[in-house]
Design a protein around this motif. Structure first.
Motif, PDB file in Angstrom:
ATOM      1  N   ALA A  67       0.833  -1.201   0.000  1.00  0.00           N
ATOM      2  CA  ALA A  67       0.000   0.000   0.000  1.00  0.00           C
ATOM      3  C   ALA A  67       0.870   1.255   0.000  1.00  0.00           C
ATOM      4  O   ALA A  67       0.562   2.243  -0.683  1.00  0.00           O
ATOM      5  CB  ALA A  67      -0.913   0.000   1.231  1.00  0.00           C
ATOM      6  N   LEU A  68       1.984   1.218   0.751  1.00  0.00           N
ATOM      7  CA  LEU A  68       2.897   2.363   0.778  1.00  0.00           C
ATOM      8  C   LEU A  68       3.515   2.597  -0.593  1.00  0.00           C
ATOM      9  O   LEU A  68       3.554   3.742  -1.080  1.00  0.00           O
ATOM     10  CB  LEU A  68       3.987   2.128   1.820  1.00  0.00           C
ATOM     11  CG  LEU A  68       5.098   3.193   1.889  1.00  0.00           C
ATOM     12  CD1 LEU A  68       4.508   4.547   2.260  1.00  0.00           C
ATOM     13  CD2 LEU A  68       6.181   2.776   2.878  1.00  0.00           C
ATOM     14  N   VAL A  69       3.999   1.532  -1.232  1.00  0.00           N
ATOM     15  CA  VAL A  69       4.636   1.675  -2.541  1.00  0.00           C
ATOM     16  C   VAL A  69       3.638   2.200  -3.577  1.00  0.00           C
ATOM     17  O   VAL A  69       3.938   3.151  -4.313  1.00  0.00           O
ATOM     18  CB  VAL A  69       5.223   0.326  -3.003  1.00  0.00           C
ATOM     19  CG1 VAL A  69       5.676   0.415  -4.458  1.00  0.00           C
ATOM     20  CG2 VAL A  69       6.399  -0.075  -2.130  1.00  0.00           C
ATOM     21  N   VAL A  70       2.463   1.598  -3.606  1.00  0.00           N
ATOM     22  CA  VAL A  70       1.451   2.030  -4.577  1.00  0.00           C
ATOM     23  C   VAL A  70       1.058   3.480  -4.314  1.00  0.00           C
ATOM     24  O   VAL A  70       0.924   4.295  -5.248  1.00  0.00           O
ATOM     25  CB  VAL A  70       0.217   1.111  -4.511  1.00  0.00           C
ATOM     26  CG1 VAL A  70      -0.908   1.663  -5.386  1.00  0.00           C
ATOM     27  CG2 VAL A  70       0.587  -0.296  -4.974  1.00  0.00           C
ATOM     28  N   GLY A  71       0.876   3.830  -3.027  1.00  0.00           N
ATOM     29  CA  GLY A  71       0.516   5.202  -2.681  1.00  0.00           C
ATOM     30  C   GLY A  71       1.582   6.197  -3.077  1.00  0.00           C
ATOM     31  O   GLY A  71       1.277   7.283  -3.592  1.00  0.00           O
ATOM     32  N   LEU A  72       2.851   5.839  -2.851  1.00  0.00           N
ATOM     33  CA  LEU A  72       3.947   6.741  -3.205  1.00  0.00           C
ATOM     34  C   LEU A  72       4.058   6.908  -4.719  1.00  0.00           C
ATOM     35  O   LEU A  72       4.320   8.012  -5.213  1.00  0.00           O
ATOM     36  CB  LEU A  72       5.265   6.215  -2.641  1.00  0.00           C
ATOM     37  CG  LEU A  72       5.432   6.284  -1.123  1.00  0.00           C
ATOM     38  CD1 LEU A  72       6.754   5.631  -0.702  1.00  0.00           C
ATOM     39  CD2 LEU A  72       5.373   7.724  -0.637  1.00  0.00           C
ATOM     40  N   ILE A  73       3.854   5.821  -5.462  1.00  0.00           N
ATOM     41  CA  ILE A  73       3.932   5.919  -6.926  1.00  0.00           C
ATOM     42  C   ILE A  73       2.808   6.801  -7.462  1.00  0.00           C
ATOM     43  O   ILE A  73       3.038   7.717  -8.273  1.00  0.00           O
ATOM     44  CB  ILE A  73       3.876   4.518  -7.556  1.00  0.00           C
ATOM     45  CG1 ILE A  73       5.174   3.740  -7.255  1.00  0.00           C
ATOM     46  CG2 ILE A  73       3.652   4.618  -9.062  1.00  0.00           C
ATOM     47  CD1 ILE A  73       5.146   2.305  -7.742  1.00  0.00           C
ATOM     48  N   ILE A  74       1.583   6.544  -6.991  1.00  0.00           N
ATOM     49  CA  ILE A  74       0.446   7.348  -7.471  1.00  0.00           C
ATOM     50  C   ILE A  74       0.601   8.805  -7.036  1.00  0.00           C
ATOM     51  O   ILE A  74       0.413   9.737  -7.837  1.00  0.00           O
ATOM     52  CB  ILE A  74      -0.880   6.763  -6.940  1.00  0.00           C
ATOM     53  CG1 ILE A  74      -1.131   5.377  -7.554  1.00  0.00           C
ATOM     54  CG2 ILE A  74      -2.049   7.697  -7.251  1.00  0.00           C
ATOM     55  CD1 ILE A  74      -2.349   4.664  -6.998  1.00  0.00           C
ATOM     56  N   GLY A  75       0.945   8.998  -5.747  1.00  0.00           N
ATOM     57  CA  GLY A  75       1.124  10.365  -5.263  1.00  0.00           C
ATOM     58  C   GLY A  75       2.247  11.083  -5.979  1.00  0.00           C
ATOM     59  O   GLY A  75       2.139  12.287  -6.282  1.00  0.00           O
ATOM     60  N   GLY A  76       3.333  10.366  -6.282  1.00  0.00           N
ATOM     61  CA  GLY A  76       4.454  10.975  -7.000  1.00  0.00           C
ATOM     62  C   GLY A  76       4.077  11.384  -8.405  1.00  0.00           C
ATOM     63  O   GLY A  76       4.478  12.465  -8.878  1.00  0.00           O
TER      64      GLY A  76
END
Length: 566
Positions: free
Chosen positions: A196-205
């Motif tokens: 969830a952290l990785v996906v969130g960081l990619i989308i947020g980035g």
């Protein structure tokens, strides 16, 4: 050949007597054929557990906190290329170890494969170096988690530090002492958080890069143009762009460290051949998305000359994503990211305890450690090995004397003498990792393994998993691992950078490895076996011995989990 076959079987244990068995019957053997010790672990880990461990098990604080250093050293393009190359080496290594693990899903993992199909002396050297490495990583992970807690507890008195560390150590130990099923469940939950952290960081980035931040600044590929796609590392050498990329191969390797440990789950997972086959096949996408894409996105958001990329606070403040979001005016994320990274640090400590305890247990089964270390409970828990490993948690309390950063540096220097590398926190890195020696030995072992099955008429294409491109992936692993090991200490040879201490730290891995392997050979004098002499049958279970029908999930949640992760 003389091997052991069961004479008094029951659900969890079997007694054994020496009898003559044929290769066709050897799959029924449930003990180590070299030491005649019963393999007491049991298959209680679910398929979804191993899928998630494979998917996100080694996503650690190194990727979230220290990936900014790769941007600073090599630039955004150099960083992405280094992760692509290191990812290709790691994946090729996994195809090697995965094929061997699917064929022989037994205790000892890749250490046993090296000892069995390459040479016992090499297996002994790799086994003990990796065990010592992981044991010394344990306190580093607890101290790292403790530093992450300081993000919220600014006062952070030593009494509370001791309490935090005691809670972290006790929790990690209890998860392992409760058994492999509880360990699998905990890693399943931690893996979901990391994903969830990785996906969130990619989308947020991506949103931030396209101008969706509070300042509405559309970044695009601005920082790839100014200051540039590649950073000049040691610019005066004339090879600055290349040296930045090459240096990142070691930094990137820290993010992939331990990925080969999936082989140790083979002896404790249900339907191991099915579970491992799925896990290995999916690892390609995990590497592509979770590592390469994440590093690519962060390279879009921060220029390589941002001085904050080289900070090493040990908390979310070191994360290149926090730096990027702070630049864009987003202030709410640091605490969320720090909390998620804290679970990664704790998960790393728990999984390290699991891995090294199974290594010690496997070494005892092979006769490379005292036999009492192979003792298991009736539930299949290697309690002696776990207890030995748990003792290393106590080294964490040394941080209360001189401060966490001092102890991290001390452990790093001690690791350097033992040729170790920590993937966790951004303290001084040991330039040569035992990981690359391990990967290289796995590649060499696979070549011997492949020759052995061919010489003995075994059709590998009939297995649940095999790689059609072999042996080229094995050659790729061996080639690049050799290159990195030979040239990893290049920096000490540059003008004005010579240091005898750094030279020893960079290259001492090779003589230590040779001393361990050579010492074992001098004492034991094991014979080098030809391909047709390799043991390709002993103690290897048949499909009917390890396969089982798992009940279909009844709840909607269970059905979703089953669809996604099995």
């Amino acid at each position: 050949m003389d091997q052991l076959t069961p004479v008094v079987p029951d659900d969890n244990k079997q007694a054994y007597a020496v009898t003559e068995v044929t290769p066709e019957d050897a799959g029924d053997v449930q003990v180590d054929v070299h030491t005649h010790l019963r393999d007491g672990v049991q298959r209680k880990m679910e398929q979804r557990h191993i899928q998630m461990i494979a998917l996100a098990g080694t996503l650690g604080t190194g990727l979230f906190l220290s990936s900014g250093k790769t941007i600073a050293h090599g630039g955004p393009a150099g960083s992405v290329l280094s992760y692509i190359l290191t990812g290709s080496i790691a994946y090729c290594m996994l195809t090697c170890v995965g094929e061997m693990a699917v064929y022989a899903p037994i205790s000892g993992g890749y250490i046993h494969y090296i000892e069995r199909w390459l040479h016992p002396a090499i297996g002994f050297a790799v086994g003990w170096q990796v065990c010592i490495q992981y044991c010394l990583f344990l306190p580093s992970e607890i101290i790292a988690a403790n530093i992450l807690i300081s993000f919220w507890d600014q006062a952070f008195p030593k009494a509370r530090q001791a309490g935090y560390m005691l809670i972290l150590m006790a929790f990690a130990a209890l998860i392992n002492y409760f058994g492999v099923r509880w360990f699998g469940e905990s890693e399943f939950v931690f893996a979901l958080i990391k994903i969830a952290l990785v996906v969130g960081l990619i989308i947020g980035g991506i949103v931030l890069d396209l101008g969706g931040g509070p300042n509405h600044d559309r970044i695009g590929f601005r920082y790839w143009k100014d200051p540039g796609a590649f950073a000049p590392y040691h610019e005066d050498s004339g090879f600055g762009y290349f040296l930045g990329f090459f240096t990142n191969l070691l930094q990137a390797a820290g993010s992939f460290a331990g990925i080969e440990s999936i082989a140790f789950t083979a002896a404790e997972v249900k339907n191991p051949r099915v579970a491992l086959s799925k896990a290995i096949r999916r690892l390609f996408w995990r590497i592509a998305i979770f590592y390469v894409v994440l590093v690519f996105v962060v390279g879009l958001l921060v220029p390589y000359n941002d001085p904050n990329l080289l900070q090493s606070t040990g908390t979310a403040a070191s994360s290149p994503f926090v730096i990027a979001f702070n630049r864009a005016g987003v202030k709410v994320l640091p605490s969320i990211i720090n909390a998620a990274i804290l679970t990664s640090a704790f998960s790393a400590g728990s999984s390290l305890m699991y891995s090294v305890s199974r290594m010690l247990y496997g070494l005892a089964l092979r006769g490379f450690a005292p036999r009492f270390v192979a003792k298991t409970t009736k539930q299949g828990l290697p309690v002696v090995a776990l207890s030995i490993v748990a003792c290393f948690f106590g080294l964490s309390f040394m941080s209360l004397g001189d401060g966490a950063s001092t102890v991290l540096n001390w452990l790093s220097n001690l690791n350097a003498l033992l040729v170790l590398y920590s993937p966790s926190v951004g303290f001084k890195l040991t330039h040569v990792s035992i990981g690359y020696i391990t990967w290289m030995m796995i590649g060499v072992t696979y070549l011997r393994f492949k020759k052995g099955i061919e010489a003995q008429g075994i059709d590998r294409t009939a297995w649940r998993y095999y790689n059609r491109f072999q042996p080229w992936p094995a050659y790729w692993v061996i080639f690049w691992s050799s290159i990195v090991l030979i040239f990893s200490g290049w920096e000490v040879f540059t003008k004005g950078h010579w240091s005898a201490q750094d030279f020893v730290i960079d290259y001492i891995t090779i003589p230590i490895f040779l001393v361990l392997a050579g010492g074992f050979w001098i004492v034991k004098r094991p014979r080098w076996l030809k391909a047709h002499e390799l043991d390709m049958f002993g103690n290897i279970p048949k499909d009917e011995d390890v396969e089982c029908d798992e009940p279909a999930p009844k709840t909607w949640f269970g059905k979703v989990i089953n669809f996604l992760f099995t």
